[in-house]
Design an enzyme around this catalytic site. Structure first.
Site, PDB file in Angstrom:
ATOM      1  N   GLY A 118      46.133  64.729  14.905  1.00 26.84           N
ATOM      2  CA  GLY A 118      44.717  63.897  14.750  1.00 26.84           C
ATOM      3  C   GLY A 118      44.474  63.416  12.986  1.00 26.84           C
ATOM      4  N   GLN A 119      43.864  62.489  12.781  1.00 22.70           N
ATOM      5  CA  GLN A 119      43.568  62.196  11.298  1.00 22.70           C
ATOM      6  C   GLN A 119      41.869  62.485  11.233  1.00 22.70           C
ATOM      7  OE1 GLN A 119      45.630  60.188   9.073  1.00 22.70           O
ATOM      8  NE2 GLN A 119      44.049  60.603   7.822  1.00 22.70           N
ATOM      9  N   GLY A 120      41.785  63.433  10.199  1.00 19.30           N
ATOM     10  CA  GLY A 120      40.521  63.724   9.792  1.00 19.30           C
ATOM     11  C   GLY A 120      39.976  62.932   8.492  1.00 19.30           C
ATOM     12  N   GLY A 121      38.692  63.415   8.205  1.00 23.61           N
ATOM     13  CA  GLY A 121      38.344  62.798   7.091  1.00 23.61           C
ATOM     14  C   GLY A 121      38.801  63.263   5.609  1.00 23.61           C
ATOM     15  N   PHE A 122      39.570  64.315   5.817  1.00 16.75           N
ATOM     16  CA  PHE A 122      40.185  64.718   4.595  1.00 16.75           C
ATOM     17  C   PHE A 122      41.827  64.573   4.663  1.00 16.75           C
ATOM     18  CE2 PHE A 122      36.711  67.557   5.820  1.00 16.75           C
ATOM     19  CZ  PHE A 122      35.988  67.058   4.939  1.00 16.75           C
ATOM     20  N   VAL A 171      46.428  65.930  10.367  1.00 18.42           N
ATOM     21  CA  VAL A 171      46.489  67.407  10.711  1.00 18.42           C
ATOM     22  C   VAL A 171      47.700  67.339  11.775  1.00 18.42           C
ATOM     23  CG1 VAL A 171      45.508  69.354  11.862  1.00 18.42           C
ATOM     24  CG2 VAL A 171      44.182  67.859  10.667  1.00 18.42           C
ATOM     25  N   LYS A 208      46.835  70.879   7.645  1.00 20.86           N
ATOM     26  CA  LYS A 208      45.913  69.987   7.115  1.00 20.86           C
ATOM     27  C   LYS A 208      46.487  69.215   5.773  1.00 20.86           C
ATOM     28  CE  LYS A 208      41.582  70.033   7.506  1.00 20.86           C
ATOM     29  NZ  LYS A 208      41.291  68.945   8.493  1.00 20.86           N
ATOM     30  N   ASP A 216      28.968  68.388   7.979  1.00 15.94           N
ATOM     31  CA  ASP A 216      29.847  67.681   8.789  1.00 15.94           C
ATOM     32  C   ASP A 216      29.925  68.112  10.093  1.00 15.94           C
ATOM     33  OD1 ASP A 216      30.736  65.001   9.264  1.00 15.94           O
ATOM     34  OD2 ASP A 216      32.676  65.491   8.696  1.00 15.94           O
TER      35      ASP A 216
END
Length: 659
Positions: A351-355, A358, A372, A469
């Site tokens: 997935g794609q997180g805010g940071f 991953v 990450k 968050d």
């Protein structure tokens, strides 16, 4: 055939194991136990007031088993109380409090608040008034090291007995918030004791002991005995008499137990001392021998590095510097991570997180991990970044995703986490087909787990962390669908100290941000409580707060839930997939708790410790929820001042302050 050089290592390992086992038995066998606040370097006037307070408490201990008082004037006023176990004599109580007064100064020097538990009593002081206030944070569970053969049946019997004693201690006025009793189990007898500090109300005493019973039986249900030390209450059960007329003191001639214990301690101390000498000698010998070899290797490495501007410099510098600490310094080299992720192949992307993205990775030993790849490079240097990561890694809780290690290579920074096979909560919760897999029992377990995880971050960890968050996509699920909170501590990792967080521009998530944070940039622990409340309502309704539309009746899930609650129609929001498995009373209570958490006024919201108690106990009376916050927003302006009550920052990621 075993090689000769392996034998000394095996012997040393065996000796180390025996020594540590003996040492642990000694370390955990006897009090005092303590819980101290941060070192505050208090004023001389506070120290004088504290000394006078301890003298006052000690002098009253020969008269009464419980006493509370305060000495001095604000801001150096000191509040204190003690409680002795009720079956001891006043003389024993006096001696115990005298010892506790000495221990609390030694174990918690220069602290504004502290509590010490001795074998027969407990002593507490603070610069803030705590009289009559229930406090179940920082409890210390202890167990008898022997196990019971039928743990589930034993737990059931103990639970019934403790619940009966709790009712007796809390609501029988003549009991003075103290009760003991025995009950049969097979061919044995269970002896149990419960006691509350007498400044509590009957309901708070009941709540404290119920919470203690739940905690101790969930952790040590397999032990033949256990006790729980709390600021507000105490409980204990054993398979031998330990109180009142049945109590055999350490010097009792009936069984010679006291003398035997003394001889055992002497023997263990002597043996342990000998083992320490042997171990230290072996360690010094091996260390000096290894140091001689590594010296030549280090010289060769420095000569080989040559130009320090080379990107390999940091990588080799860290490996060389921390090679001897590999167990406590979990550093992964970039090459192994590239192999584990197939060079960050898109097919391994989780997935794609805010940071940043991953990836799933498989290490050389076959272990699955989540990696990450930070897309925004930290403003810290490599050394500061490393120290912050190591600090975060020391936080351990069953409802937090474990950070296993990290990698720094040039400007590349990667974090290695434990792998969660069932993805995140939002994948199940907001998918009409997968949502059916989350029955009512699983959802309650998820809600309770999230609450305990956030409570740990707020109050029980060595750092104070405000997540900022908390949302469904940041709650991961393990093989058994147990929740684990992820992305905590990221503010520290990205921005370093509070004064350096001004350059961060990462924003929050629609639908989960508390109004005071979204509109004004003000955050506190109550901001996380708000996010938890949103998450709780989403879990029990199966509906997402962000983008919620309900036939023009309300602008958000929070607004609609509050409207239906006031109209007595809250069951209309129940997730249809829960109709078969849901208990309606439980559903209404959980919606009530959720609405308390999302109230517009942050001061009206409960703390996470109060939320955990509400979730565990159906006897707690819930207040009427006020109007929830309907407006959501996103802001990136910030001017940060601190993590506790009122701070300003545009980060929607974790904030950490030292405990």
């Amino acid at each position: 055939m075993i090689h000769s050089h392996i034998v000394p290592k095996l012997i040393r390992l065996h000796i180390l194991y025996v020594f540590l086992a003996l040492l642990l038995n000694l370390a955990y066998a006897d009090p005092p136990y303590r819980n101290c606040s941060n070192t505050d370097n208090y004023a001389v006037s506070f120290r004088n007031n504290l000394n006078n307070l301890l003298l006052s408490l000690s002098s009253n201990a020969s008269i009464t088993k419980f006493y509370n008082t305060s000495i001095g004037n604000d801001p150096d006023r000191v509040y204190g109380l003690y409680m002795c176990l009720d079956f001891f004599t006043n003389e024993t109580c006096r001696d115990c409090i005298k010892t506790a007064s000495q221990d609390i100064l030694k174990l918690c020097p220069s602290t504004m608040e502290a509590v010490v538990w001795e074998e027969n009593c407990q002593l507490r002081y603070s610069n803030k008034s705590f009289f009559g206030k229930l406090d179940v944070t920082g409890n210390i569970p202890l167990d008898n090291k022997q196990n019971i053969s039928q743990p589930e049946e034993f737990r059931s019997v103990v639970k019934v007995k403790l619940n009966n004693l709790t009712q007796q201690a809390a609501f029988n006025v003549s009991a003075n918030m103290y009760a003991t009793g025995e009950t049969a189990f097979k061919d044995k007898t269970i002896y149990a004791l419960v006691q509350c500090t007498r400044d509590l109300s009957a309901n708070d005493c009941n709540l404290c002991l119920q919470s203690a019973t739940t905690d101790i039986l969930s952790i040590y249900y397999y032990s033949i005995g256990a006790r729980l030390l709390s600021r507000s209450c105490y409980l204990r059960y054993e398979l031998y008499p330990f109180y009142g007329d049945t109590f055999n003191s350490p010097g009792s001639p009936q069984k010679g137990g006291g003398q035997m214990k003394i001889w055992m301690i002497i023997v263990l101390v002597v043996v342990s001392a000998c083992l320490v000498i042997v171990l230290l000698g072996s360690y010094v010998y091996c260390y000096m021998k290894k140091k001689g070899k590594n010296g030549n290797l280090e010289q060769g490495r420095v000569q080989y590095i040559g130009d320090p501007t080379n990107l390999d410099f940091h990588h080799q510098h860290f490996q060389g510097r921390y090679k001897s600490k590999s167990q406590e310094f979990p550093y992964f080299d970039l090459a192994s991570i590239q192999v584990a992720t197939n060079n960050f192949c898109d097919s391994n992307k989780l997935g794609q997180g805010g940071f940043g993205p991953v990836y799933k990775g498989i290490l050389s030993d076959g272990k699955e991990v989540a990696i990450k790849r930070l897309s925004c490079y930290s403003e810290q240097g490599s050394e500061e970044f490393t120290n912050e990561v190591l600090l975060i890694m020391k936080l351990q809780h069953k409802n937090l995703v474990r950070l296993l290690g990290f990698c720094i290579y040039g400007e590349e920074k990667l974090l290695v986490y434990e792998f969660m096979p069932n993805n995140s909560l939002d994948v199940f919760l907001f998918d009409p087909r997968k949502r059916a897999e989350l029955n009512w029992t699983k959802r309650l377990n998820i809600i309770t787990g999230i609450a305990r995880g956030v409570l740990y971050l707020h109050e029980d960890s060595r750092l104070r962390i405000i997540h900022r968050d908390l949302k469904a996509s940041n709650v991961l699920l393990d093989y058994d669908m147990n929740p684990k909170i992820s992305d905590f501590g990221m503010a520290r990792i990205f921005a370093g100290n509070e004064g350096e967080a001004n350059t961060a521009t990462i924003v929050g998530t629609y639908g989960y941000m508390a109004p005071e944070y979204a509109m004004e940039g003000v955050y506190s622990i109550k901001s996380d409580v708000f996010s938890f409340g949103v998450l709780l309502l989403e879990i029990i309704t199966g509906k997402k707060n962000a983008g919620f539309h309900q036939s023009k009746r309300a602008p958000s899930l929070l607004a609609y839930a509050w409207q239906l609650w006031n109209e007595g129609k809250a069951l209309e929001l129940l997730d249809p997939s829960l109709i078969e498995s849901c208990n309606e009373d439980e559903y209404l209570r959980y919606m009530h708790i959720g609405l308390l958490c999302v109230q517009e006024d942050a001061c009206e919201r409960p703390t996470m410790s109060a939320v955990v108690v509400m979730l565990k106990s159906e006897t707690v009376t819930l207040s009427t929820p006020e109007r929830p916050a309907f407006a959501m927003g996103r802001f990136t302006d910030h001017c940060e001042t601190g993590p506790d009550c009122v701070s300003v920052n545009g980060l929607s990621i974790s904030n950490i302050g030292p405990r």
